[in-house]
Design an enzyme around this catalytic site. Sequence first.
Site, PDB file in Angstrom:
ATOM      1  N   ASP A 118       0.854  -1.193   0.000  1.00 36.31           N
ATOM      2  CA  ASP A 118       0.000   0.000   0.000  1.00 36.31           C
ATOM      3  C   ASP A 118       0.889   1.243   0.000  1.00 36.31           C
ATOM      4  O   ASP A 118       1.705   1.421   0.888  1.00 36.31           O
ATOM      5  CB  ASP A 118      -0.885  -0.038   1.254  1.00 36.31           C
ATOM      6  CG  ASP A 118      -1.717   1.228   1.400  1.00 36.31           C
ATOM      7  OD1 ASP A 118      -1.916   1.927   0.389  1.00 36.31           O
ATOM      8  OD2 ASP A 118      -2.163   1.501   2.534  1.00 36.31           O
ATOM      9  N   ASN A 136      -0.312   4.519  -0.120  1.00 34.81           N
ATOM     10  CA  ASN A 136      -0.909   5.776   0.354  1.00 34.81           C
ATOM     11  C   ASN A 136      -1.668   5.651   1.672  1.00 34.81           C
ATOM     12  O   ASN A 136      -2.426   6.534   2.041  1.00 34.81           O
ATOM     13  CB  ASN A 136      -1.834   6.355  -0.724  1.00 34.81           C
ATOM     14  CG  ASN A 136      -2.990   5.424  -1.033  1.00 34.81           C
ATOM     15  OD1 ASN A 136      -3.029   4.293  -0.516  1.00 34.81           O
ATOM     16  ND2 ASN A 136      -3.927   5.876  -1.832  1.00 34.81           N
ATOM     17  N   ASP A 158      -4.160   3.834   2.759  1.00 36.20           N
ATOM     18  CA  ASP A 158      -5.591   3.529   2.902  1.00 36.20           C
ATOM     19  C   ASP A 158      -5.826   2.049   3.234  1.00 36.20           C
ATOM     20  O   ASP A 158      -6.970   1.599   3.308  1.00 36.20           O
ATOM     21  CB  ASP A 158      -6.379   3.938   1.643  1.00 36.20           C
ATOM     22  CG  ASP A 158      -6.010   3.114   0.432  1.00 36.20           C
ATOM     23  OD1 ASP A 158      -5.077   2.273   0.520  1.00 36.20           O
ATOM     24  OD2 ASP A 158      -6.648   3.299  -0.628  1.00 36.20           O
ATOM     25  N   ASP A 169      -1.724  -1.204  -3.891  1.00 38.92           N
ATOM     26  CA  ASP A 169      -2.044  -0.454  -5.104  1.00 38.92           C
ATOM     27  C   ASP A 169      -0.907  -0.503  -6.116  1.00 38.92           C
ATOM     28  O   ASP A 169       0.157  -1.067  -5.839  1.00 38.92           O
ATOM     29  CB  ASP A 169      -2.417   0.986  -4.732  1.00 38.92           C
ATOM     30  CG  ASP A 169      -1.427   1.572  -3.738  1.00 38.92           C
ATOM     31  OD1 ASP A 169      -0.219   1.465  -3.989  1.00 38.92           O
ATOM     32  OD2 ASP A 169      -1.868   2.104  -2.674  1.00 38.92           O
ATOM     33  N   ASP A 215      -4.350  -9.920 -15.910  1.00 44.84           N
ATOM     34  CA  ASP A 215      -5.219 -11.060 -15.641  1.00 44.84           C
ATOM     35  C   ASP A 215      -6.576 -10.677 -16.229  1.00 44.84           C
ATOM     36  O   ASP A 215      -7.151  -9.658 -15.841  1.00 44.84           O
ATOM     37  CB  ASP A 215      -5.314 -11.218 -14.115  1.00 44.84           C
ATOM     38  CG  ASP A 215      -5.878 -12.549 -13.676  1.00 44.84           C
ATOM     39  OD1 ASP A 215      -6.754 -13.094 -14.377  1.00 44.84           O
ATOM     40  OD2 ASP A 215      -5.460 -13.029 -12.601  1.00 44.84           O
ATOM     41  N   ASP A 254      -8.490 -15.925 -17.047  1.00 41.61           N
ATOM     42  CA  ASP A 254      -9.246 -16.476 -15.931  1.00 41.61           C
ATOM     43  C   ASP A 254     -10.343 -17.445 -16.374  1.00 41.61           C
ATOM     44  O   ASP A 254     -11.059 -17.181 -17.349  1.00 41.61           O
ATOM     45  CB  ASP A 254      -9.904 -15.303 -15.182  1.00 41.61           C
ATOM     46  CG  ASP A 254     -10.628 -15.745 -13.935  1.00 41.61           C
ATOM     47  OD1 ASP A 254      -9.953 -16.096 -12.961  1.00 41.61           O
ATOM     48  OD2 ASP A 254     -11.875 -15.745 -13.943  1.00 41.61           O
ATOM     49  N   GLU A 268      -6.226 -20.404 -17.353  1.00 45.54           N
ATOM     50  CA  GLU A 268      -6.622 -21.170 -16.166  1.00 45.54           C
ATOM     51  C   GLU A 268      -7.626 -22.215 -16.632  1.00 45.54           C
ATOM     52  O   GLU A 268      -8.726 -21.876 -17.050  1.00 45.54           O
ATOM     53  CB  GLU A 268      -7.251 -20.249 -15.110  1.00 45.54           C
ATOM     54  CG  GLU A 268      -7.450 -20.981 -13.794  1.00 45.54           C
ATOM     55  CD  GLU A 268      -8.490 -20.342 -12.879  1.00 45.54           C
ATOM     56  OE1 GLU A 268      -8.465 -20.627 -11.682  1.00 45.54           O
ATOM     57  OE2 GLU A 268      -9.346 -19.580 -13.367  1.00 45.54           O
ATOM     58  N   HIS A 310      -3.371 -17.345  -5.738  1.00 45.06           N
ATOM     59  CA  HIS A 310      -4.298 -16.601  -4.884  1.00 45.06           C
ATOM     60  C   HIS A 310      -5.583 -17.367  -4.567  1.00 45.06           C
ATOM     61  O   HIS A 310      -6.432 -16.862  -3.834  1.00 45.06           O
ATOM     62  CB  HIS A 310      -4.648 -15.282  -5.566  1.00 45.06           C
ATOM     63  CG  HIS A 310      -5.444 -15.506  -6.822  1.00 45.06           C
ATOM     64  ND1 HIS A 310      -4.917 -16.142  -7.928  1.00 45.06           N
ATOM     65  CD2 HIS A 310      -6.724 -15.226  -7.132  1.00 45.06           C
ATOM     66  CE1 HIS A 310      -5.844 -16.226  -8.860  1.00 45.06           C
ATOM     67  NE2 HIS A 310      -6.948 -15.669  -8.408  1.00 45.06           N
ATOM     68  N   ASP A 311      -5.748 -18.553  -5.157  1.00 47.71           N
ATOM     69  CA  ASP A 311      -6.951 -19.351  -4.893  1.00 47.71           C
ATOM     70  C   ASP A 311      -6.671 -20.543  -3.974  1.00 47.71           C
ATOM     71  O   ASP A 311      -7.585 -21.305  -3.660  1.00 47.71           O
ATOM     72  CB  ASP A 311      -7.517 -19.915  -6.199  1.00 47.71           C
ATOM     73  CG  ASP A 311      -8.094 -18.829  -7.087  1.00 47.71           C
ATOM     74  OD1 ASP A 311      -8.576 -17.809  -6.551  1.00 47.71           O
ATOM     75  OD2 ASP A 311      -8.062 -19.002  -8.319  1.00 47.71           O
TER      76      ASP A 311
END
Length: 556
Positions: free
Chosen positions: A21, A23, A25, A29, A98, A200, A257, A325-326
């Site tokens: 990150d 900034n 929040d 990003d 992606d 995907d 995928e 990530h899955d």
Amino acid sequence: MAQKWWKEAVVYQIYPRSFKDSNGDGIGDIQGIIQKLDYLEDLGIDVIWICPVYQSPMDDNGYDISDYKSILAEFGTMADLDDLIDQVHQRGMKLLMDIVMNHTSDEHPWFIESRSSKDNPYRDYYIWRPASEDGGRPNNWESIFSGPAWEWDDQSQEYYLHVFSKKQPDLNWENPKVRRDLQEMTNWWLDKGIDGFRVDAISHIKKAPGLPDMPNPDNKEVVPSFAGHMNQPGINDFLTEFRQATFDHYDIMTVGEANGVAVEDAAEWVGEDHGHFDMIFQFEALDLWGSQGGDFDLRDYKRVMTKWQKGLEGMGWNALYIENHDLVRATSAMGDEGDLREKSAKALATMYFFMQGTPYIYQGQEIGMTNAHFDRLEDYDDIQSVNRAKYMMDHEGASLEEAMAYMWQNSRDNVRTPMQWDQTMHAGFTSGQPWLKVNENYPSINVSRSLSDPDSIYHYYKKMIQIRRESQTLIYGSYELILPDHPEVYAYLRQGDGETYLVVVNMFDNPSQVDLSDYQVDFTVLANYPIEEGKQIKQLRPYEARLVRLQNENAN
Ligand code: GLC
Ligand code: CA
């Protein structure tokens, strides 16, 4: 075998929301990614794949796109993305986006039009069906994200199909206009100068004609529907047309995928002259991987991996991965989270990295990050596992404890916790409040520590990348499984121009005997334990891994 830049590459996968990150929040990003490009370059990465950063209501963290050609504000702007492309290229690396084309968000303008009335020109962009005669759903398909795969739309008085969440309506690929618009969008991105795509859920785009009910022996409300929408006959026509209209015109790298695609389909999917993609993520090995808890049998895993290695040899190319990530963290699932964490992370790394194919590293894998273990269901975000946990409790009589046990083992948030950069607050991921909790072990597992310890998992990955880069044999050489029936050890040969490498890995936490008397070691290239050279390898210590060069009489 034809030489290609993407065969020689090592890919690093970034989950932008959790990477860095910039900034405060609490959300990773694009500028955060830019800040860490030197880190990736230094690790030796050639290609970066970023998960979706497009406009999206974030029902499935960006896999629900509402505008393909703009960037979600929390990730940055299109100018930031152009900056990223530029900065990646300046460092001699490449960038993959992606792209999600099986479905859009229900907030995509196409769907807003589509649902507005039955005679809207966009109606056929999605898959609409009237209620069945008794007023129920058109068929008994279950969504991959639990519950029915159909959602009733009050406004236009029909159901629409969603194989994933109800905010991810499936596009109707039977409609040539849909295909043409997706091609146009793809070329728009390629013209921008990106270097390829991870595509995907692409094996789901073709649905079985007539959308038939699935067999339902237990008379359930809904049943798994893969056989209705996964790698269906006719999909090759869609993908051939697509490739010819897009990928074929660029020097890029593509990876699909491809759940449900078998090695027998390899020529169509990854064949070197006319395959849909340069490589695919196959799920067959993964399905075994997940079952590690009780009945994981290494022999099955070796058989499946070897089937793909041999099946594609000389005609296609493999994508090699143990995390994404899955999934969950490989070290947690297949290795050891305790004293043997580093040894086991290195062992798993050695096992997959030197096979024939392009290796992928998922963020945090290179420092041996482990599964999250949140106490409360509310701490989880992942729509798939949260939906499933709720469904278990609401429809299957599961207790909260059972649901939590399910989450600990399966939630995709296990790999989505913020990247652990250092020992400062929130692991140096953000100066604000992270969108998802940081794993509590960040003071001991983090990049900064790994960088300063020459024996760390990070430095091991860095060495692996260097070694592979410098060896044509380890990239293009043939693969041969040895000791196929050994229940604990994964061992294989890579052979090329007059040289042979042996990879041998004890995949378990106990010592293991091996008979490698047929193979004369010349020297050890890489190992995760101190080695006495010149000795036969007879016993492997817990999670011991070695890459060795064999003496020449072993080469053919
Ligand atoms: C793919 C993605 C996953 C996403 C799903 C729906 O499997 O990897 O994260 O939830 O497709 O788009
Ligand atoms: Ca941010």
